[in-house]
Design a protein around this motif. Structure first.
Motif, PDB file in Angstrom:
ATOM      1  N   ALA A 160       5.132   3.065   8.064  1.00  0.00           N
ATOM      2  CA  ALA A 160       5.685   2.055   7.164  1.00  0.00           C
ATOM      3  C   ALA A 160       4.542   1.238   6.572  1.00  0.00           C
ATOM      4  N   CYS A 161       4.564   1.076   5.256  1.00  0.00           N
ATOM      5  CA  CYS A 161       3.563   0.269   4.546  1.00  0.00           C
ATOM      6  C   CYS A 161       4.282  -0.738   3.660  1.00  0.00           C
ATOM      7  N   ILE A 162       3.700  -1.925   3.568  1.00  0.00           N
ATOM      8  CA  ILE A 162       4.184  -2.932   2.623  1.00  0.00           C
ATOM      9  C   ILE A 162       2.987  -3.339   1.794  1.00  0.00           C
ATOM     10  N   THR A 163       3.174  -3.350   0.472  1.00  0.00           N
ATOM     11  CA  THR A 163       2.069  -3.670  -0.432  1.00  0.00           C
ATOM     12  C   THR A 163       2.422  -4.883  -1.281  1.00  0.00           C
ATOM     13  N   ASP A 164       1.371  -5.506  -1.828  1.00  0.00           N
ATOM     14  CA  ASP A 164       1.595  -6.417  -2.944  1.00  0.00           C
ATOM     15  C   ASP A 164       1.245  -5.607  -4.184  1.00  0.00           C
ATOM     16  N   LYS A 165       0.941  -6.234  -5.298  1.00  0.00           N
ATOM     17  CA  LYS A 165       0.661  -5.473  -6.519  1.00  0.00           C
ATOM     18  C   LYS A 165      -0.722  -4.833  -6.538  1.00  0.00           C
ATOM     19  N   ASP A 166      -1.568  -5.179  -5.538  1.00  0.00           N
ATOM     20  CA  ASP A 166      -2.932  -4.670  -5.551  1.00  0.00           C
ATOM     21  C   ASP A 166      -3.357  -3.941  -4.286  1.00  0.00           C
ATOM     22  N   THR A 167      -2.876  -4.390  -3.130  1.00  0.00           N
ATOM     23  CA  THR A 167      -3.356  -3.843  -1.865  1.00  0.00           C
ATOM     24  C   THR A 167      -2.221  -3.626  -0.868  1.00  0.00           C
ATOM     25  N   VAL A 168      -2.518  -2.842   0.150  1.00  0.00           N
ATOM     26  CA  VAL A 168      -1.604  -2.666   1.271  1.00  0.00           C
ATOM     27  C   VAL A 168      -1.796  -3.868   2.187  1.00  0.00           C
ATOM     28  N   ILE A 169      -0.728  -4.632   2.434  1.00  0.00           N
ATOM     29  CA  ILE A 169      -0.854  -5.852   3.236  1.00  0.00           C
ATOM     30  C   ILE A 169      -0.320  -5.696   4.655  1.00  0.00           C
ATOM     31  N   ALA A 170       0.444  -4.622   4.920  1.00  0.00           N
ATOM     32  CA  ALA A 170       0.973  -4.390   6.264  1.00  0.00           C
ATOM     33  C   ALA A 170       1.182  -2.893   6.486  1.00  0.00           C
ATOM     34  N   VAL A 171       0.835  -2.431   7.694  1.00  0.00           N
ATOM     35  CA  VAL A 171       0.987  -1.020   8.057  1.00  0.00           C
ATOM     36  C   VAL A 171       1.436  -0.940   9.508  1.00  0.00           C
ATOM     37  N   SER A 172       2.305   0.008   9.795  1.00  0.00           N
ATOM     38  CA  SER A 172       2.663   0.278  11.178  1.00  0.00           C
ATOM     39  C   SER A 172       3.060   1.748  11.304  1.00  0.00           C
ATOM     40  N   GLY A 210       5.513  -6.079  -5.237  1.00  0.00           N
ATOM     41  CA  GLY A 210       4.985  -5.232  -4.174  1.00  0.00           C
ATOM     42  C   GLY A 210       5.919  -4.067  -3.933  1.00  0.00           C
ATOM     43  N   SER A 211       5.730  -3.398  -2.782  1.00  0.00           N
ATOM     44  CA  SER A 211       6.581  -2.255  -2.464  1.00  0.00           C
ATOM     45  C   SER A 211       6.711  -2.087  -0.960  1.00  0.00           C
ATOM     46  N   ALA A 264      13.124  -3.712   0.932  1.00  0.00           N
ATOM     47  CA  ALA A 264      12.558  -4.223  -0.317  1.00  0.00           C
ATOM     48  C   ALA A 264      13.433  -5.338  -0.891  1.00  0.00           C
ATOM     49  N   SER A 265      14.742  -5.159  -0.838  1.00  0.00           N
ATOM     50  CA  SER A 265      15.656  -6.194  -1.339  1.00  0.00           C
ATOM     51  C   SER A 265      15.541  -7.472  -0.519  1.00  0.00           C
ATOM     52  N   PHE A 266      15.466  -7.321   0.801  1.00  0.00           N
ATOM     53  CA  PHE A 266      15.356  -8.484   1.673  1.00  0.00           C
ATOM     54  C   PHE A 266      14.060  -9.242   1.414  1.00  0.00           C
ATOM     55  N   LEU A 267      12.925  -8.528   1.342  1.00  0.00           N
ATOM     56  CA  LEU A 267      11.644  -9.192   1.086  1.00  0.00           C
ATOM     57  C   LEU A 267      11.643  -9.876  -0.276  1.00  0.00           C
ATOM     58  N   GLY A 268      12.240  -9.222  -1.273  1.00  0.00           N
ATOM     59  CA  GLY A 268      12.333  -9.834  -2.599  1.00  0.00           C
ATOM     60  C   GLY A 268      13.151 -11.112  -2.566  1.00  0.00           C
ATOM     61  N   SER A 269      14.259 -11.090  -1.824  1.00  0.00           N
ATOM     62  CA  SER A 269      15.098 -12.291  -1.740  1.00  0.00           C
ATOM     63  C   SER A 269      14.378 -13.421  -1.005  1.00  0.00           C
ATOM     64  N   GLN A 270      13.512 -13.100  -0.046  1.00  0.00           N
ATOM     65  CA  GLN A 270      12.739 -14.128   0.662  1.00  0.00           C
ATOM     66  C   GLN A 270      11.748 -14.817  -0.272  1.00  0.00           C
ATOM     67  N   MET A 271      11.262 -14.096  -1.262  1.00  0.00           N
ATOM     68  CA  MET A 271      10.301 -14.674  -2.204  1.00  0.00           C
ATOM     69  C   MET A 271      10.992 -15.589  -3.219  1.00  0.00           C
ATOM     70  N   GLU A 272      12.287 -15.410  -3.420  1.00  0.00           N
ATOM     71  CA  GLU A 272      13.012 -16.220  -4.391  1.00  0.00           C
ATOM     72  C   GLU A 272      13.513 -17.538  -3.820  1.00  0.00           C
ATOM     73  N   ILE A 273      13.414 -17.695  -2.509  1.00  0.00           N
ATOM     74  CA  ILE A 273      13.894 -18.928  -1.858  1.00  0.00           C
ATOM     75  C   ILE A 273      12.951 -20.078  -2.128  1.00  0.00           C
ATOM     76  N   THR A 275       4.005  -7.800   8.317  1.00  0.00           N
ATOM     77  CA  THR A 275       3.485  -6.970   9.404  1.00  0.00           C
ATOM     78  C   THR A 275       4.575  -6.717  10.446  1.00  0.00           C
ATOM     79  N   GLU A 276       5.291  -7.756  10.823  1.00  0.00           N
ATOM     80  CA  GLU A 276       6.379  -7.603  11.789  1.00  0.00           C
ATOM     81  C   GLU A 276       7.481  -6.710  11.220  1.00  0.00           C
ATOM     82  N   TYR A 277       7.769  -6.868   9.945  1.00  0.00           N
ATOM     83  CA  TYR A 277       8.804  -6.057   9.300  1.00  0.00           C
ATOM     84  C   TYR A 277       8.382  -4.586   9.279  1.00  0.00           C
ATOM     85  N   ALA A 278       7.103  -4.325   8.963  1.00  0.00           N
ATOM     86  CA  ALA A 278       6.602  -2.947   8.952  1.00  0.00           C
ATOM     87  C   ALA A 278       6.686  -2.331  10.348  1.00  0.00           C
TER      88      ALA A 278
END
Length: 184
Positions: A74-86, A150-151, A175-184, A60-63
């Motif tokens: 700006a929208c951020i989604t997971d594989k099913d829903t929109v999880i953040a909008v701004s 997500g996207s 997208a790259s940054f969020l992906g790298s945060q999930m791999e930590i 949400t803060e990133y969006a």
């Protein structure tokens, strides 16, 4: 909670089969992780696991930062829903199921950019307002451990604005940054 009328027995290994109709309706694919919850009444609740959903406050803060920086929705989604909008209507997007077209972009692990404003953008959510299809759009999948989880999406607020290479790079970086945060 909605009763389905389906009863299944637990096998000798403690497994329960989720009926095909329910898996299809909820878009649960083979090998997809599920979270298991229990409540005080002894109910067991299965929920599709969303690794990016664990970062919903951060997303949400990133969006919000993306929307302020770019002036776009700006929208951020997971594989099913929109999880953040701004930058746009939260009521319209937030916690709405993503469209089949966006799901295909995620499955293909490819970015999508509407080339010019005369090109139709892909819908973000199911039953999306048709007017917005003329607005410019940039979509990049969030990839973690080789899987699209997500996207990140930017949508212009009007039909005149075109997305430049700057917006493409901003969304790709997010997208790259969020992906790298999930791999930590």
């Amino acid at each position: 909670m909605k009763a389905t009328g389906v009863v299944r027995r637990i096998d000798d290994l403690g497994r329960v089969v989720i009926p095909k109709e329910i898996r299809k309706t909820l878009r649960i694919k083979e090998g997809e992780p599920l979270e298991i919850f229990t409540d005080k009444e002894g109910e067991i609740i299965l929920k599709k696991y969303s690794p990016i959903g664990e970062l919903s406050e951060f997303a949400t803060e990133y969006a919000e930062t993306l929307a302020k920086t770019t002036g776009h929705i700006a929208c951020i989604t997971d594989k099913d829903t929109v999880i953040a909008v701004s930058g746009g209507s939260k009521k319209e997007f937030l916690e709405q199921g993503i469209s089949n077209e966006l799901e295909k972009v995620l499955d293909d692990k490819e970015s999508y950019v509407s080339k010019e404003n005369n090109d139709t953008s892909i819908p973000i959510i199911k039953n999306e307002i048709k007017d917005r299809k003329k607005n410019s759009q940039v979509v990049f999948p969030i990839i973690a451990d080789g899987d699209a989880i997500g996207s990140v999406i930017l949508i212009s607020k009007d039909e005149v604005t075109k997305m430049s290479d700057v917006e493409k790079k901003v969304v790709q970086s997010a997208a790259s940054f969020l992906g790298s945060q999930m791999e930590i």
